[in-house]
Enzyme design. Structure first.
Site, short mmCIF file in Angstrom:
data_model
loop_
_atom_site.label_atom_id
_atom_site.label_comp_id
_atom_site.label_asym_id
_atom_site.label_seq_id
_atom_site.Cartn_x
_atom_site.Cartn_y
_atom_site.Cartn_z
N GLY A 105 0.78 -1.24 0.00
CA GLY A 105 0.00 0.00 0.00
C GLY A 105 0.81 1.28 0.00
N ARG A 121 7.28 -15.03 2.21
CA ARG A 121 7.54 -15.38 3.61
C ARG A 121 6.33 -16.13 4.19
NH1 ARG A 121 5.45 -10.15 3.41
NH2 ARG A 121 3.52 -9.98 4.58
C1 MV4 Z 1 -5.21 -1.92 -5.68
C2 MV4 Z 1 -6.47 -1.45 -5.30
C3 MV4 Z 1 -7.41 -1.25 -6.28
N1 MV4 Z 1 -7.07 -1.47 -7.58
N2 MV4 Z 1 -4.93 -2.13 -6.97
C4 MV4 Z 1 -3.18 -1.78 -1.36
C5 MV4 Z 1 -2.09 -2.62 -0.82
C6 MV4 Z 1 -1.39 -3.17 -1.98
N3 MV4 Z 1 -0.96 -4.49 -1.69
C7 MV4 Z 1 -2.36 -3.13 -3.09
N4 MV4 Z 1 -3.43 -2.26 -2.65
C8 MV4 Z 1 -4.47 -1.98 -3.47
N5 MV4 Z 1 -4.23 -2.18 -4.79
C9 MV4 Z 1 -5.85 -1.91 -7.90
N6 MV4 Z 1 -5.56 -2.12 -9.19
C10 MV4 Z 1 -6.73 -1.25 -3.94
C11 MV4 Z 1 -5.73 -1.50 -3.01
C12 MV4 Z 1 -6.10 -1.31 -1.63
C13 MV4 Z 1 -6.18 -2.39 -0.74
C14 MV4 Z 1 -5.85 -3.67 -1.12
C15 MV4 Z 1 -5.92 -4.72 -0.23
C16 MV4 Z 1 -6.38 -4.50 1.05
C17 MV4 Z 1 -6.72 -3.23 1.46
C18 MV4 Z 1 -6.61 -2.16 0.59
C19 MV4 Z 1 -6.96 -0.89 1.00
C20 MV4 Z 1 -6.86 0.16 0.13
C21 MV4 Z 1 -6.43 -0.05 -1.18
#
Ligand code: MV4
Length: 447
Positions: A165, A291
């Site tokens: 994030g 991990r």
């Molecule tokens: C995203 C998304 C929406 N669309 N990618 C946040 C952490 C990172 N690992 C990837 N993340 C996100 N990627 C696309 N194309 C929204 C998030 C995201 C999110 C993802 C997983 C769990 C919580 C989150 C909270 C806000 C945004």
């Protein structure tokens, strides 16, 4: 099999790994900072080595001190736990150069997955469904506009060196794109020393579903089903479940099969997690973690398999103890992360735990490194324990969780327990009806 394993971590995960070593009859060494002289992992290990002052960079992240501790004690392998050096490719390489086994994948596999552009390219090549977006890094505004027009708005710009994030920017229309691109690049450069960014279609209301995988390093791969980790706050997971309330057995087998084949084809070794966003019945790869994860016990609860045993077996060359057809998913499990934090503001609350009483009974597991009278040092993350509850189905699991939360006593500090007592009674949670934004919206309303 290894004679002696050094555990390069602290807290509940150090204990978790110690327990697996003891069951396997392997001697244990722990390292610790001066702040952790009273910690449970130090008390329970066969040997301990103080490797430095409280700040992590001088102790738990101090590669030279950890290698020296291996040499002094004669440890033949290192388990890194999660966090700290667990996804540090250089650390894996240095251990290998010293003929010490890193209990995890190769430095090269860690490196590939640490670079999010490379990880996504690799996932795509291996047949894993990915989020539509740019094929590689984007630096020019013109290029960004072209890709965004092709995939359609909204889009998200992510740092290749980021993950979890950090360094993301959403652009809802072409008018937002230039600023989003420039801020993402400059933030990535400042935070990671690498300003490479890429573009993806922004998914509005996905769930976060991750697949637990294992490779034996010799071309075999298996999956242990998924975990639903959608309940997060500021990219910190709060509550995790296995299975996901959103998937059926057919979807599980399909995405699981794709992931197991991918780790096999990659020649991957050890535990891994393939993270997806899941929306409208479709999976979209975002990242792979190389991990063991904090939330691995929910997978252990529903499969009955000790994932740390498997890590140790694979790293020692003994291979996986299970084939895919041996892995069955029984019932439902939920993990609540008990943090030493204010349950509303999440402000850390270190200090002395005056009284600590954990729940028990059928289907209850508590993984924690604290005890009554323990003083939580202010230097490390605030996870003090995990409550993992298993039931024959989700309804039974929730009933049991409510009861276990009532029994749990932590006095002297603030914890996130009251938040879980609220969540377990919430109708959306009861119905499994939530996405990645649910918890933050809920907390905003409750204020
Ligand atoms: C995203 C998304 C929406 N669309 N990618 C946040 C952490 C990172 N690992 C990837 N993340 C996100 N990627 C696309 N194309 C929204 C998030 C995201 C999110 C993802 C997983 C769990 C919580 C989150 C909270 C806000 C945004």
């Amino acid at each position: 099999m290894f004679q002696k394993i050094l555990i390069a971590n602290r807290g509940e995960i150090a204990l978790r790994v110690l327990r697996a070593c003891k069951e396997l009859g392997i001697q244990t060494v722990v390292v610790h900072s001066t702040a952790d002289a009273d910690a449970m992992h130090v008390r329970l290990a066969d040997e301990s080595v103080c490797i430095g002052p409280p700040p992590s960079r001088d102790s738990y992240l101090n590669v030279h001190q950890i290698v020296a501790a291996c040499e002094i004690t004669g440890a033949d392998a290192v388990h890194p736990g999660y966090g700290f050096l667990s996804e540090n490719a250089k650390f894996a390489d240095i251990l290998a150069a010293h003929n010490i086994t890193f209990i995890g994948p190769t430095g090269d596999h860690i490196r590939i997955m640490g670079d999010k552009i490379e990880a996504k390219r690799t996932a795509k090549r291996l047949g894993i469904p990915v989020v539509p977006g740019s094929d590689g890094a984007i630096s020019e505004e013109k290029e960004a506009k072209r890709v965004a027009a092709e995939i359609g708005y909204p889009v998200i710009i992510k740092a290749s060196a980021g993950g979890g994030g950090r360094g993301m920017k959403v652009a809802r229309s072409e008018a937002d794109l230039e600023i989003a691109l420039q801020t993402a690049k400059s933030e990535a450069g400042a935070a990671f020393g690498d300003d490479a960014v890429y573009i993806e279609k922004y998914l509005e209301k996905p769930r976060h579903i991750e697949l637990q995988v294992f490779g034996d390093g010799a071309g075999r791969g298996v999956h242990f089903g998924e975990r639903d980790c959608s309940l997060q706050r500021r990219h910190q997971k709060v509550w995790e479940e296995a299975n996901s309330p959103a998937l059926n057995a057919e979807e599980r087998a399909r995405i699981g099969g794709i992931c197991a084949k991918a780790v096999a084809d990659l020649g991957y070794s050890g535990a891994g997690t393939i993270e997806f966003l899941y929306e409208d019945g479709e999976f979209y790869f975002i990242e792979m973690n190389t991990r063991l994860q904090v939330e691995h016990p929910v997978t252990e609860a529903i499969t009955g398999i000790d994932l740390v045993h498997e890590q140790i077996r694979v790293a020692s060359g003994g291979g996986l103890s299970v084939r895919q057809e041996d892995i069955k998913f029984n019932g439902h499990a939920i993990e609540c992360r008990i943090n030493a934090e204010d349950p509303r503001t999440f402000t850390p609350s270190p200090g002395t735990i005056t009284h600590f009483h954990t729940p028990g009974g059928l289907g209850i597991r508590v993984d924690s490194g604290v005890y009554s009278g323990y003083k939580i040092p202010p230097y490390y993350d605030s996870l003090i324990g995990k409550l993992i509850v298993h039931g024959r189905n989700r309804v039974e699991c929730m009933m049991r969780l409510r009861r276990a939360l009532d029994e749990f006593v932590v006095d002297g500090i603030k914890t996130t327990l009251p938040l879980f007592r609220d969540l377990v009674g919430n109708p959306d949670i009861a119905n499994g009806d939530y996405d990645i934004h649910w918890l933050e919206k809920y907390l905003a309303k409750e204020e």
